[in-house]
Design a protein around this motif. Structure first.
Motif, PDB file in Angstrom:
ATOM      1  N   SER A  97       0.847  -1.191   0.000  1.00 32.89           N
ATOM      2  CA  SER A  97       0.000   0.000   0.000  1.00 32.89           C
ATOM      3  C   SER A  97       0.880   1.237   0.000  1.00 32.89           C
ATOM      4  CB  SER A  97      -0.903   0.008   1.243  1.00 32.89           C
ATOM      5  OG  SER A  97      -1.552   1.260   1.382  1.00 32.89           O
ATOM      6  N   ALA A  98       0.486   2.244  -0.789  1.00 29.78           N
ATOM      7  CA  ALA A  98       1.272   3.475  -0.853  1.00 29.78           C
ATOM      8  C   ALA A  98       0.392   4.618  -1.337  1.00 29.78           C
ATOM      9  CB  ALA A  98       2.477   3.310  -1.778  1.00 29.78           C
ATOM     10  N   ALA A  99       0.795   5.834  -0.995  1.00 25.59           N
ATOM     11  CA  ALA A  99       0.101   7.018  -1.510  1.00 25.59           C
ATOM     12  C   ALA A  99       0.285   7.083  -3.025  1.00 25.59           C
ATOM     13  CB  ALA A  99       0.647   8.277  -0.853  1.00 25.59           C
ATOM     14  N   THR A 100      -0.753   7.505  -3.714  1.00 22.89           N
ATOM     15  CA  THR A 100      -0.786   7.427  -5.178  1.00 22.89           C
ATOM     16  C   THR A 100       0.381   8.152  -5.836  1.00 22.89           C
ATOM     17  OG1 THR A 100      -3.200   7.284  -5.090  1.00 22.89           O
ATOM     18  CG2 THR A 100      -2.206   7.864  -7.211  1.00 22.89           C
ATOM     19  N   THR A 101       0.563   9.409  -5.511  1.00 25.26           N
ATOM     20  CA  THR A 101       1.578  10.203  -6.190  1.00 25.26           C
ATOM     21  C   THR A 101       2.981   9.732  -5.870  1.00 25.26           C
ATOM     22  OG1 THR A 101       0.127  12.124  -6.194  1.00 25.26           O
ATOM     23  CG2 THR A 101       2.465  12.532  -6.523  1.00 25.26           C
ATOM     24  N   PHE A 102       3.246   9.461  -4.603  1.00 30.56           N
ATOM     25  CA  PHE A 102       4.576   8.991  -4.210  1.00 30.56           C
ATOM     26  C   PHE A 102       4.921   7.707  -4.951  1.00 30.56           C
ATOM     27  CE2 PHE A 102       7.431   6.467  -1.579  1.00 30.56           C
ATOM     28  CZ  PHE A 102       8.458   7.370  -1.362  1.00 30.56           C
ATOM     29  N   ALA A 103       3.966   6.779  -5.004  1.00 29.72           N
ATOM     30  CA  ALA A 103       4.225   5.512  -5.681  1.00 29.72           C
ATOM     31  C   ALA A 103       4.425   5.716  -7.181  1.00 29.72           C
ATOM     32  CB  ALA A 103       3.076   4.537  -5.429  1.00 29.72           C
ATOM     33  N   ARG A 104       3.605   6.551  -7.774  1.00 26.64           N
ATOM     34  CA  ARG A 104       3.700   6.768  -9.227  1.00 26.64           C
ATOM     35  C   ARG A 104       5.045   7.367  -9.616  1.00 26.64           C
ATOM     36  NH1 ARG A 104       2.823  10.919 -12.715  1.00 26.64           N
ATOM     37  NH2 ARG A 104       1.998  12.342 -11.133  1.00 26.64           N
ATOM     38  N   LEU A 105       5.536   8.288  -8.795  1.00 27.00           N
ATOM     39  CA  LEU A 105       6.770   8.986  -9.154  1.00 27.00           C
ATOM     40  C   LEU A 105       8.032   8.238  -8.735  1.00 27.00           C
ATOM     41  CD1 LEU A 105       5.808  12.660  -8.196  1.00 27.00           C
ATOM     42  CD2 LEU A 105       5.836  11.630 -10.479  1.00 27.00           C
ATOM     43  N   LEU A 106       7.997   7.595  -7.563  1.00 27.33           N
ATOM     44  CA  LEU A 106       9.246   7.118  -6.981  1.00 27.33           C
ATOM     45  C   LEU A 106       9.306   5.615  -6.699  1.00 27.33           C
ATOM     46  CD1 LEU A 106       9.783  10.066  -4.472  1.00 27.33           C
ATOM     47  CD2 LEU A 106      10.977   9.674  -6.617  1.00 27.33           C
ATOM     48  N   VAL A 107       8.185   4.917  -6.784  1.00 30.19           N
ATOM     49  CA  VAL A 107       8.204   3.484  -6.503  1.00 30.19           C
ATOM     50  C   VAL A 107       7.971   2.664  -7.770  1.00 30.19           C
ATOM     51  CG1 VAL A 107       7.135   1.612  -5.190  1.00 30.19           C
ATOM     52  CG2 VAL A 107       7.425   3.853  -4.130  1.00 30.19           C
ATOM     53  N   VAL A 108       6.867   2.922  -8.461  1.00 27.82           N
ATOM     54  CA  VAL A 108       6.526   2.123  -9.644  1.00 27.82           C
ATOM     55  C   VAL A 108       7.635   2.142 -10.703  1.00 27.82           C
ATOM     56  CG1 VAL A 108       4.889   1.857 -11.548  1.00 27.82           C
ATOM     57  CG2 VAL A 108       4.053   2.312  -9.233  1.00 27.82           C
ATOM     58  N   PRO A 109       8.251   3.294 -10.994  1.00 37.44           N
ATOM     59  CA  PRO A 109       9.324   3.267 -12.008  1.00 37.44           C
ATOM     60  C   PRO A 109      10.500   2.358 -11.649  1.00 37.44           C
ATOM     61  CG  PRO A 109       8.570   5.515 -11.647  1.00 37.44           C
ATOM     62  CD  PRO A 109       7.950   4.671 -10.569  1.00 37.44           C
ATOM     63  N   ARG A 110      10.682   2.056 -10.366  1.00 36.67           N
ATOM     64  CA  ARG A 110      11.785   1.195  -9.947  1.00 36.67           C
ATOM     65  C   ARG A 110      11.381  -0.272  -9.825  1.00 36.67           C
ATOM     66  NH1 ARG A 110      14.227   2.143  -4.798  1.00 36.67           N
ATOM     67  NH2 ARG A 110      15.949   0.907  -5.642  1.00 36.67           N
ATOM     68  N   LEU A 111      10.101  -0.576  -9.971  1.00 37.03           N
ATOM     69  CA  LEU A 111       9.652  -1.956  -9.794  1.00 37.03           C
ATOM     70  C   LEU A 111      10.335  -2.953 -10.736  1.00 37.03           C
ATOM     71  CD1 LEU A 111       5.828  -1.811  -9.046  1.00 37.03           C
ATOM     72  CD2 LEU A 111       7.712  -2.341  -7.491  1.00 37.03           C
ATOM     73  N   PRO A 112      10.622  -2.584 -12.001  1.00 40.18           N
ATOM     74  CA  PRO A 112      11.298  -3.569 -12.853  1.00 40.18           C
ATOM     75  C   PRO A 112      12.589  -4.112 -12.252  1.00 40.18           C
ATOM     76  CG  PRO A 112      10.459  -1.772 -14.186  1.00 40.18           C
ATOM     77  CD  PRO A 112      10.247  -1.379 -12.748  1.00 40.18           C
ATOM     78  N   GLU A 113      13.319  -3.250 -11.563  1.00 40.23           N
ATOM     79  CA  GLU A 113      14.573  -3.699 -10.931  1.00 40.23           C
ATOM     80  C   GLU A 113      14.291  -4.713  -9.830  1.00 40.23           C
ATOM     81  OE1 GLU A 113      18.133  -1.832  -8.131  1.00 40.23           O
ATOM     82  OE2 GLU A 113      16.758  -0.470  -9.201  1.00 40.23           O
ATOM     83  N   PHE A 114      13.280  -4.438  -9.003  1.00 45.33           N
ATOM     84  CA  PHE A 114      12.946  -5.359  -7.906  1.00 45.33           C
ATOM     85  C   PHE A 114      12.413  -6.677  -8.449  1.00 45.33           C
ATOM     86  CE2 PHE A 114      10.096  -6.816  -4.413  1.00 45.33           C
ATOM     87  CZ  PHE A 114      11.060  -6.925  -3.412  1.00 45.33           C
ATOM     88  N   LEU A 115      11.557  -6.605  -9.466  1.00 39.79           N
ATOM     89  CA  LEU A 115      10.986  -7.819 -10.040  1.00 39.79           C
ATOM     90  C   LEU A 115      12.045  -8.649 -10.767  1.00 39.79           C
ATOM     91  CD1 LEU A 115       7.621  -6.373 -11.381  1.00 39.79           C
ATOM     92  CD2 LEU A 115       7.918  -7.946  -9.463  1.00 39.79           C
ATOM     93  N   ALA A 116      13.035  -7.976 -11.362  1.00 43.02           N
ATOM     94  CA  ALA A 116      14.115  -8.708 -12.028  1.00 43.02           C
ATOM     95  C   ALA A 116      14.933  -9.515 -11.025  1.00 43.02           C
ATOM     96  CB  ALA A 116      15.011  -7.732 -12.783  1.00 43.02           C
ATOM     97  N   ARG A 117      15.070  -8.998  -9.816  1.00 41.90           N
ATOM     98  CA  ARG A 117      15.797  -9.732  -8.780  1.00 41.90           C
ATOM     99  C   ARG A 117      15.007 -10.957  -8.304  1.00 41.90           C
ATOM    100  NH1 ARG A 117      17.690  -5.070  -4.457  1.00 41.90           N
ATOM    101  NH2 ARG A 117      18.652  -3.604  -5.945  1.00 41.90           N
ATOM    102  N   HIS A 118      13.670 -10.862  -8.392  1.00 40.80           N
ATOM    103  CA  HIS A 118      12.802 -11.907  -7.851  1.00 40.80           C
ATOM    104  C   HIS A 118      11.774 -12.304  -8.910  1.00 40.80           C
ATOM    105  CE1 HIS A 118      14.619 -10.759  -4.038  1.00 40.80           C
ATOM    106  NE2 HIS A 118      14.232  -9.512  -4.252  1.00 40.80           N
ATOM    107  N   PRO A 119      12.173 -13.076  -9.897  1.00 45.78           N
ATOM    108  CA  PRO A 119      11.283 -13.394 -11.027  1.00 45.78           C
ATOM    109  C   PRO A 119      10.064 -14.232 -10.650  1.00 45.78           C
ATOM    110  CG  PRO A 119      13.340 -14.631 -11.157  1.00 45.78           C
ATOM    111  CD  PRO A 119      13.527 -13.622 -10.086  1.00 45.78           C
ATOM    112  N   ASP A 120      10.069 -14.857  -9.485  1.00 42.34           N
ATOM    113  CA  ASP A 120       8.924 -15.671  -9.061  1.00 42.34           C
ATOM    114  C   ASP A 120       7.968 -14.905  -8.154  1.00 42.34           C
ATOM    115  OD1 ASP A 120       9.850 -17.945 -10.445  1.00 42.34           O
ATOM    116  OD2 ASP A 120      11.198 -18.429  -8.785  1.00 42.34           O
ATOM    117  N   LEU A 121       8.181 -13.604  -8.018  1.00 41.92           N
ATOM    118  CA  LEU A 121       7.367 -12.792  -7.118  1.00 41.92           C
ATOM    119  C   LEU A 121       6.343 -11.981  -7.905  1.00 41.92           C
ATOM    120  CD1 LEU A 121       7.086 -11.847  -4.106  1.00 41.92           C
ATOM    121  CD2 LEU A 121       8.574  -9.927  -4.717  1.00 41.92           C
ATOM    122  N   GLU A 122       5.115 -11.905  -7.371  1.00 39.73           N
ATOM    123  CA  GLU A 122       4.074 -11.044  -7.919  1.00 39.73           C
ATOM    124  C   GLU A 122       3.784  -9.939  -6.919  1.00 39.73           C
ATOM    125  OE1 GLU A 122       0.599 -13.263  -8.866  1.00 39.73           O
ATOM    126  OE2 GLU A 122       1.658 -14.718 -10.122  1.00 39.73           O
TER     127      GLU A 122
END
Length: 291
Positions: A97-122
């Motif tokens: 859970s996260a505030a909409t704007t904070f997540a859109r600007l600073l969290v979601v753009p970095r998700l590919p890096e986190f998901l690449a580290r953990h390919p079995d995670l949703e």
């Protein structure tokens, strides 16, 4: 019936208070949760849950089973990570859970890096500027800014950000650039209705308290951004909320020689249960990012 899966389903039902909440957390349909709990009760030959005005609540036997099952699940998660090694990936579903704007600007753009580290995670990202109930919504970890309203919350501070007086060059050219905090009283402010709007400025041992006012009050940060970028007024907000525009010069800071109270970013975990390895890993990922 898989015993560990059944334990997990039961624990999530107790923590969320409903079959639907547990289903959201695990990522299956509600009928599957109901069937699993029925099978578990049949296997144990004991009633674990009863319906009440507050939803589903555990019986005395259910409470005892919940406490043991929760520890078993935590130990199993830790055992898997230990066996795989520190560099191993996580798996399963993580609800954030996260505030909409904070997540859109600073969290979601970095998700590919986190998901690449953990390919079995949703990952399920629940965006809401309001403070939601983590347990009933099946949230593993929430990113929250500012002061925590619940003193009993299980939380960890990830970062501290700067607050500034922020406006577009066009607005400041039209309305004038404030030179001292008292000048803000005659400016048109875009007010965030979820916060107090009296601010204490500090400079070289001097303090100045100013209440900002404006004709536009907005309940979500996205609206604050839209109004400021439309040259409607200035705002007192965290630099995180205008990170791209501060970098490009689309907005600028006023009163830069005056200091405002900083804003804290917290990772908040559901009260009453241990933070999962997935939740802790995500919090560490955010903490080490460019905030």
């Amino acid at each position: 019936m898989d015993r560990l899966q059944a334990m997990t389903a039961f624990v999530r039902v107790v923590e969320t208070g409903s079959f639907s909440g547990a289903a959201r957390h695990i990522g299956v349909g509600q009928p599957a949760i109901s069937k699993t709990i029925a099978q578990l009760e049949d296997r144990l030959q004991v009633r674990l849950l009863v319906r009440s005005t507050h939803g589903l609540t555990p019986t005395d036997a259910g409470v005892r089973f919940y406490e043991r099952a929760r520890m078993v699940i935590q130990e199993a998660d830790e055992a898997e990570l230990e066996a795989r090694g520190a560099g191993a990936g996580l798996n399963g579903r993580l609800r954030v859970s996260a505030a909409t704007t904070f997540a859109r600007l600073l969290v979601v753009p970095r998700l590919p890096e986190f998901l690449a580290r953990h390919p079995d995670l949703e990952i399920d990202i629940v965006l809401d500027d309001r403070v939601i109930d983590l347990v009933s919504e099946g949230i593993d970890v929430a990113l929250r800014m500012g002061q925590l309203s619940d003193s009993s919350a299980v939380a960890r501070r990830l970062a501290q950000g700067r607050r500034s007086v922020i406006a577009t060059p066009a607005y400041l050219e039209r309305a004038g650039i404030p030179s001292v905090p008292a000048d803000l009283a005659v400016h048109e402010a875009i007010v965030y209705s979820q916060l107090e709007n009296s601010w204490m400025f500090r400079k070289d041992g001097t303090e100045a308290s100013v209440a900002i006012r404006g004709r536009v009050r907005v309940s979500a940060a996205e609206g604050i951004r839209a109004a400021v970028l439309a040259d409607m007024g200035l705002t007192v907000n965290s630099d995180w909320m205008f990170a791209p525009e501060l970098e490009t010069g689309a907005v600028i800071r006023a009163l830069e020689d005056w200091e405002l109270p900083p804003v804290d970013l917290w990772a908040v975990f559901p009260t009453g249960r241990l933070a999962s390895a997935k939740a802790r890993a995500f919090a560490e990922f955010v903490e080490t990012g460019p905030l």
